[in-house]
Design a protein around this motif. Structure first.
Motif, PDB file in Angstrom:
ATOM      1  N   MET A   1      -0.219  -1.538 -10.538  1.00 41.24           N
ATOM      2  CA  MET A   1      -1.480  -1.990  -9.963  1.00 41.24           C
ATOM      3  C   MET A   1      -2.083  -3.055 -10.871  1.00 41.24           C
ATOM      4  SD  MET A   1      -2.914   1.733  -8.633  1.00 41.24           S
ATOM      5  CE  MET A   1      -4.026   1.102  -7.385  1.00 41.24           C
ATOM      6  N   ARG A   2      -2.773  -4.009 -10.272  1.00 38.43           N
ATOM      7  CA  ARG A   2      -3.350  -5.130 -11.010  1.00 38.43           C
ATOM      8  C   ARG A   2      -4.837  -5.249 -10.701  1.00 38.43           C
ATOM      9  NH1 ARG A   2       1.201  -9.906 -10.118  1.00 38.43           N
ATOM     10  NH2 ARG A   2       2.959  -8.809 -11.093  1.00 38.43           N
ATOM     11  N   ALA A   3      -5.494  -6.169 -11.372  1.00 38.77           N
ATOM     12  CA  ALA A   3      -6.920  -6.408 -11.142  1.00 38.77           C
ATOM     13  C   ALA A   3      -7.156  -6.631  -9.649  1.00 38.77           C
ATOM     14  CB  ALA A   3      -7.405  -7.602 -11.940  1.00 38.77           C
ATOM     15  N   GLY A   4      -8.098  -5.899  -9.087  1.00 42.50           N
ATOM     16  CA  GLY A   4      -8.383  -5.969  -7.656  1.00 42.50           C
ATOM     17  C   GLY A   4      -7.725  -4.864  -6.860  1.00 42.50           C
ATOM     18  N   SER A   5      -6.739  -4.190  -7.452  1.00 43.50           N
ATOM     19  CA  SER A   5      -6.130  -3.026  -6.791  1.00 43.50           C
ATOM     20  C   SER A   5      -7.075  -1.838  -6.863  1.00 43.50           C
ATOM     21  CB  SER A   5      -4.806  -2.654  -7.477  1.00 43.50           C
ATOM     22  OG  SER A   5      -3.854  -3.690  -7.398  1.00 43.50           O
ATOM     23  N   PHE A   6      -6.879  -0.878  -5.964  1.00 36.47           N
ATOM     24  CA  PHE A   6      -7.675   0.341  -6.056  1.00 36.47           C
ATOM     25  C   PHE A   6      -6.878   1.542  -5.570  1.00 36.47           C
ATOM     26  CE2 PHE A   6      -8.767  -1.324  -1.816  1.00 36.47           C
ATOM     27  CZ  PHE A   6      -8.568  -0.196  -1.019  1.00 36.47           C
ATOM     28  N   GLU A   7      -7.317   2.714  -6.020  1.00 40.02           N
ATOM     29  CA  GLU A   7      -6.724   3.982  -5.622  1.00 40.02           C
ATOM     30  C   GLU A   7      -7.798   4.892  -5.050  1.00 40.02           C
ATOM     31  OE1 GLU A   7      -4.425   7.884  -7.550  1.00 40.02           O
ATOM     32  OE2 GLU A   7      -5.154   6.277  -8.865  1.00 40.02           O
ATOM     33  N   VAL A   8      -7.427   5.628  -4.017  1.00 38.87           N
ATOM     34  CA  VAL A   8      -8.253   6.717  -3.497  1.00 38.87           C
ATOM     35  C   VAL A   8      -7.517   8.020  -3.788  1.00 38.87           C
ATOM     36  CG1 VAL A   8      -9.220   7.831  -1.453  1.00 38.87           C
ATOM     37  CG2 VAL A   8      -9.314   5.329  -1.679  1.00 38.87           C
ATOM     38  N   ILE A   9      -8.166   8.913  -4.522  1.00 35.99           N
ATOM     39  CA  ILE A   9      -7.626  10.238  -4.792  1.00 35.99           C
ATOM     40  C   ILE A   9      -8.353  11.238  -3.896  1.00 35.99           C
ATOM     41  CG2 ILE A   9      -7.477  12.090  -6.499  1.00 35.99           C
ATOM     42  CD1 ILE A   9      -7.114   9.999  -8.653  1.00 35.99           C
ATOM     43  N   THR A  10      -7.597  12.025  -3.161  1.00 33.80           N
ATOM     44  CA  THR A  10      -8.199  13.026  -2.288  1.00 33.80           C
ATOM     45  C   THR A  10      -8.503  14.294  -3.079  1.00 33.80           C
ATOM     46  OG1 THR A  10      -7.038  12.183  -0.339  1.00 33.80           O
ATOM     47  CG2 THR A  10      -7.935  14.407  -0.212  1.00 33.80           C
ATOM     48  N   GLY A  11      -9.790  14.551  -3.257  1.00 33.46           N
ATOM     49  CA  GLY A  11     -10.227  15.795  -3.860  1.00 33.46           C
ATOM     50  C   GLY A  11     -10.674  16.748  -2.773  1.00 33.46           C
ATOM     51  N   SER A  12     -11.757  17.455  -3.019  1.00 34.48           N
ATOM     52  CA  SER A  12     -12.271  18.397  -2.031  1.00 34.48           C
ATOM     53  C   SER A  12     -13.648  18.874  -2.454  1.00 34.48           C
ATOM     54  CB  SER A  12     -11.338  19.610  -1.899  1.00 34.48           C
ATOM     55  OG  SER A  12     -11.905  20.607  -1.067  1.00 34.48           O
ATOM     56  N   VAL A  13     -14.488  19.197  -1.471  1.00 28.90           N
ATOM     57  CA  VAL A  13     -15.759  19.836  -1.800  1.00 28.90           C
ATOM     58  C   VAL A  13     -15.528  21.211  -2.441  1.00 28.90           C
ATOM     59  CG1 VAL A  13     -17.025  18.624   0.005  1.00 28.90           C
ATOM     60  CG2 VAL A  13     -15.997  20.847   0.514  1.00 28.90           C
TER      61      VAL A  13
ATOM     62  N   LEU B   1      -3.478   2.423  -3.260  1.00 35.99           N
ATOM     63  CA  LEU B   1      -2.782   3.688  -3.455  1.00 35.99           C
ATOM     64  C   LEU B   1      -3.664   4.811  -2.917  1.00 35.99           C
ATOM     65  CD1 LEU B   1      -0.606   5.575  -4.637  1.00 35.99           C
ATOM     66  CD2 LEU B   1      -1.775   5.385  -6.857  1.00 35.99           C
ATOM     67  N   ILE B   2      -3.145   5.547  -1.944  1.00 35.51           N
ATOM     68  CA  ILE B   2      -3.846   6.711  -1.405  1.00 35.51           C
ATOM     69  C   ILE B   2      -3.104   7.944  -1.898  1.00 35.51           C
ATOM     70  CG2 ILE B   2      -4.730   7.862   0.651  1.00 35.51           C
ATOM     71  CD1 ILE B   2      -5.880   5.059   0.239  1.00 35.51           C
ATOM     72  N   ASN B   3      -3.680   8.596  -2.908  1.00 40.29           N
ATOM     73  CA  ASN B   3      -3.053   9.749  -3.562  1.00 40.29           C
ATOM     74  C   ASN B   3      -3.577  11.003  -2.868  1.00 40.29           C
ATOM     75  OD1 ASN B   3      -1.858  11.509  -5.370  1.00 40.29           O
ATOM     76  ND2 ASN B   3      -2.600  10.453  -7.196  1.00 40.29           N
TER      77      ASN B   3
ATOM     78  N   ALA C   1       0.870  -1.177   0.000  1.00 41.14           N
ATOM     79  CA  ALA C   1       0.000   0.000   0.000  1.00 41.14           C
ATOM     80  C   ALA C   1       0.900   1.217   0.000  1.00 41.14           C
ATOM     81  CB  ALA C   1      -0.910   0.013   1.220  1.00 41.14           C
ATOM     82  N   VAL C   2       0.490   2.248  -0.713  1.00 38.29           N
ATOM     83  CA  VAL C   2       1.251   3.492  -0.794  1.00 38.29           C
ATOM     84  C   VAL C   2       0.350   4.634  -0.349  1.00 38.29           C
ATOM     85  CG1 VAL C   2       2.511   5.067  -2.307  1.00 38.29           C
ATOM     86  CG2 VAL C   2       2.606   2.589  -2.735  1.00 38.29           C
ATOM     87  N   ILE C   3       0.847   5.470   0.552  1.00 45.42           N
ATOM     88  CA  ILE C   3       0.085   6.619   1.040  1.00 45.42           C
ATOM     89  C   ILE C   3       0.944   7.857   0.880  1.00 45.42           C
ATOM     90  CG2 ILE C   3      -1.162   7.627   2.989  1.00 45.42           C
ATOM     91  CD1 ILE C   3      -1.209   4.761   4.205  1.00 45.42           C
TER      92      ILE C   3
END
Length: 268
Positions: free
Chosen positions: A136-148, A94-96, A13-15
């Protein structure tokens, strides 16, 4: 930049932006939610803070690595690319998250603050994707931090809200690109967060009256949404209603409502 081969290597995991606030809470949640990870990479500028965080949970299986990089510097991506090419990990999470914020009139802002927001929120957000998505491979996911702040133009937060509008479009397009190979990209759009740079109860102006998120609850919920393949997540009913308002209201009217004149200055 090198694309990984099919050899099995460490699941990681990458943060980014991991040294405080939302990134720090994502680290805590991930460390306990995914016990089968081999490594967790914590990336931010503050080396000593990262090293202290890396030792926080001695009983977890994953090896925690404190990687001090300035993600507003292009050279950081060459170094990260070299590390990935050599080690060939599988990036499962991946937590971007790295970002920077300053508020105030554009004409009065320090040029270095304007450039920092563009370099980190736009260039950095984009290049983190370019560097890590190939691993990243099938089953991986990323969270991108945006904003309201991306939902409508916000006077006195002009550059920041514009940079987060870029992030919103980037995340939505990436969700479609990566969906076809089984990698999910989710955009999280948080509102007020109780962090060291925005302590609840100390803000003045409009921002100080907006509700604050429960970071522990919302990081867990965000990860659950990302696991299930969702493209977007806006925590809290108040901010969901604001998103709807911004979608329905013409921007010429919305911008008159969203102004945060006399607000405080924040950074992340």
């Amino acid at each position: 930049m090198t694309t990984p081969n099919n050899t099995e290597h460490a699941n990681i995991a990458v943060i980014t932006g991991a040294s405080s606030g939302l990134g720090e809470q994502f680290y805590e949640t991930i460390a306990h939610r995914y016990p089968d990870l081999d490594e967790i990479w914590l990336i931010a500028r503050r080396k000593e803070r990262l090293e202290a965080l890396a030792e926080r949970y001695p009983n977890i299986r994953a090896r925690v690595r404190a990687l001090a990089f300035d993600l507003s510097a292009a050279s950081s991506y060459d170094e990260l690319s070299s590390m990935l090419a050599e080690e060939q990990p599988v990036v499962r999470v991946l937590i971007n998250n790295a970002g920077f914020e300053r508020e105030g009139l554009l004409r009065d802002m320090a040029p270095k603050d304007i450039l920092a927001m563009i370099e980190l929120n736009v260039m950095g957000m984009t290049m983190v994707n370019r560097v890590f998505l190939p691993y990243m491979r099938a089953g991986s996911f990323e969270v991108i931090t945006g904003s309201v702040s991306s939902f409508a133009p916000i006077p006195w937060q002009t550059v920041y809200s514009a940079s987060k509008a870029y992030t919103r479009f980037l995340a939505r397009a990436l969700h479609e690109e990566e969906r076809k190979r089984g990698v999910n990209v989710l955009l999280m759009s948080p509102g007020n967060m109780n962090t060291e740079m925005n302590v609840q109860g100390t803000s003045t102006g409009k921002l100080g009256h907006l509700p604050y998120l429960d970071l522990k609850r919302e990081t867990a919920r965000t990860l659950m949404m990302a696991e299930r393949g969702h493209a977007t997540y806006t925590p809290m009913l108040f901010y969901k209603l604001y998103r709807l308002f911004a979608k329905l209201m013409p921007s010429a009217l919305a911008v008159k409502v969203t102004s945060i004149e006399n607000g405080d200055t924040h950074g992340r």
